[in-house]
Design an enzyme around this catalytic site. Structure first.
Site, PDB file in Angstrom:
ATOM      1  N   CYS A 103      84.237 -25.565  23.720  1.00  0.00           N
ATOM      2  CA  CYS A 103      84.804 -25.259  25.037  1.00  0.00           C
ATOM      3  C   CYS A 103      85.892 -26.262  25.397  1.00  0.00           C
ATOM      4  O   CYS A 103      85.600 -27.393  25.795  1.00  0.00           O
ATOM      5  CB  CYS A 103      83.700 -25.259  26.091  1.00  0.00           C
TER       6      CYS A 103
ATOM      7  N   CYS B 201      85.873 -27.343  29.057  1.00  0.00           N
ATOM      8  CA  CYS B 201      84.801 -28.298  29.366  1.00  0.00           C
ATOM      9  C   CYS B 201      85.144 -29.709  28.892  1.00  0.00           C
ATOM     10  O   CYS B 201      84.889 -30.689  29.591  1.00  0.00           O
ATOM     11  CB  CYS B 201      83.498 -27.869  28.708  1.00  0.00           C
ATOM     12  N   ASP B 202      85.693 -29.817  27.687  1.00  0.00           N
ATOM     13  CA  ASP B 202      85.771 -31.115  27.010  1.00  0.00           C
ATOM     14  C   ASP B 202      87.170 -31.617  26.698  1.00  0.00           C
ATOM     15  O   ASP B 202      87.329 -32.746  26.229  1.00  0.00           O
ATOM     16  CB  ASP B 202      84.974 -31.046  25.704  1.00  0.00           C
TER      17      ASP B 202
END
Length: 370
Positions: free
Chosen positions: A179, A182-183
């Site tokens: 992701c 997300c990261d």
């Protein structure tokens, strides 16, 4: 935070007499010194208002809302996978309410604790069979217990497709990610790689150029599967470099990613690529095996819902989270959809109750006693 990678031990049903309600596992997993452990019986004769299948952000949010509505929900969390994909995530920085970020497992533990606070019944088992066409619906657990319920909320999520190579699982959350949203923030001014040749991979690569100094896209073939528009955007970006006919054979590093071992898919020639992050973007599979043939699916394999509601094609069955979402797939969007599903269930149960109350009496009720 409990270790969810190992299923909690279950009591031997022979040691405890059947009690009501038959599915109180709370004392098994969260011992109360004033309460004796309770074991479920093989057949739950009561009919629940709602059973929630799945325990990610969507499931726990649905549990919080239905519990506060006094619907006494039962949440089937899973035998080993309780908490969903966030249990495999390290720091989460984009979930509202945590200005310093929060660890994925801690976030899920907080959501579970909040659901339990309002008396959600949490069961650590898997639903292995579902009859969603009957009335009431019947869900069979791995231990043989059957749950009968007026309504079901499906929050089974989806699973990212993995490469299946050495080092991938070990370094998950330590450089390996599925992701970018997300990261990506954690890879400022670093060189990273993206695996995949479709639109998702191009979207991930383009997003990551906001942070990384260089993004290498590894493609198994000599062309992209992505749309022309997405492919053009990626190829025009000066931070993105493509390596064609290339597959990852191993992810290496002690406590974080530092090198990828690669192989040429035509010649078999081996090579390496030094990166600090690997983003795998080869697709995901909604977890719909349980409901195949009982609810309609979309062309993407997700459960079709009647937007903006959470209603599925089967009356009394609702769905939320990534199992319905091919586009966004974020913890916060999943949580929001869990709220929608809970309110849809509350309205559905009230409507059913009104219909039953308004139904005319049967012939036996009208008959005069002999």
């Amino acid at each position: 935070i409990r270790d969810r990678d190992v299923a909690a031990p279950r009591p031997d049903t022979a040691e405890y007499p059947p009690v009501a309600p038959p599915l109180s596992w709370r004392s098994v997993h969260h011992p109360d010194p004033l309460e004796e452990p309770v074991a479920p019986t093989a057949q739950d004769q009561s009919v629940h208002n709602v059973v929630i299948v799945g325990s990610g952000p969507a499931g726990y949010t649905a549990a919080i809302y239905t519990a506060r509505a006094d619907l006494s929900p039962v949440l089937v969390a899973g035998a080993v996978t309780a908490g969903g994909e966030l249990m495999n995530t390290t720091e989460v920085e984009n979930f509202p309410g945590f200005p310093e970020g929060v660890q994925g497992p801690e976030l899920m533990a907080n959501l579970e604790a909040q659901a339990r606070r309002f008396n959600t019944e949490v069961v650590y088992d898997d639903v292995v069979q579902a009859d969603l066409t009957s009335n009431p619906k019947v869900l069979t657990l791995g231990d043989g217990t059957q749950l009968r319920t007026h309504a079901v909320i499906l929050t089974t999520g989806s699973a990212y497709r993995k490469l299946g190579v050495p080092g991938e699982e070990r370094l998950s959350g330590h450089g390996v990610s599925w992701c970018a949203t997300c990261d990506g923030f954690f890879f400022r001014e670093q060189e990273i790689a993206v695996v995949g040749g479709g639109d998702s991979a191009m979207e991930e690569a383009l997003f990551l150029t906001k942070f990384a100094s260089k993004v290498t896209v590894l493609v198994r073939k000599d062309e992209l599967r992505a749309s022309k528009v997405m492919a053009h955007r990626a190829m025009e970006n000066e931070k993105i470099e493509f390596r064609w006919n290339t597959e990852v054979t191993e992810v290496t590093g002690d406590d974080k990613v530092n090198t990828l071992r690669l192989r040429d898919t035509r010649t078999g020639e081996a090579s390496t690529l030094d990166v600090t992050g690997l983003f795998v973007a080869i697709g995901q599979d909604p977890r719909t095996d349980l409901v195949q043939g009982q609810v309609e699916l979309t062309e993407h394999g997700t459960i079709r819902i009647d937007h903006p509601s959470s209603r599925t094609s089967q009356p009394g069955v609702f769905a939320a989270g990534d199992v319905t979402d091919h586009t966004y797939r974020q913890a916060i969007t999943a949580a929001g959809s869990g709220c929608v599903a809970a309110q849809d269930v509350e309205h559905y149960l009230a409507t059913v109750a009104d219909v039953e109350e308004a139904a005319p009496a049967g012939p036996e009720s009208d008959a005069n006693p002999a």
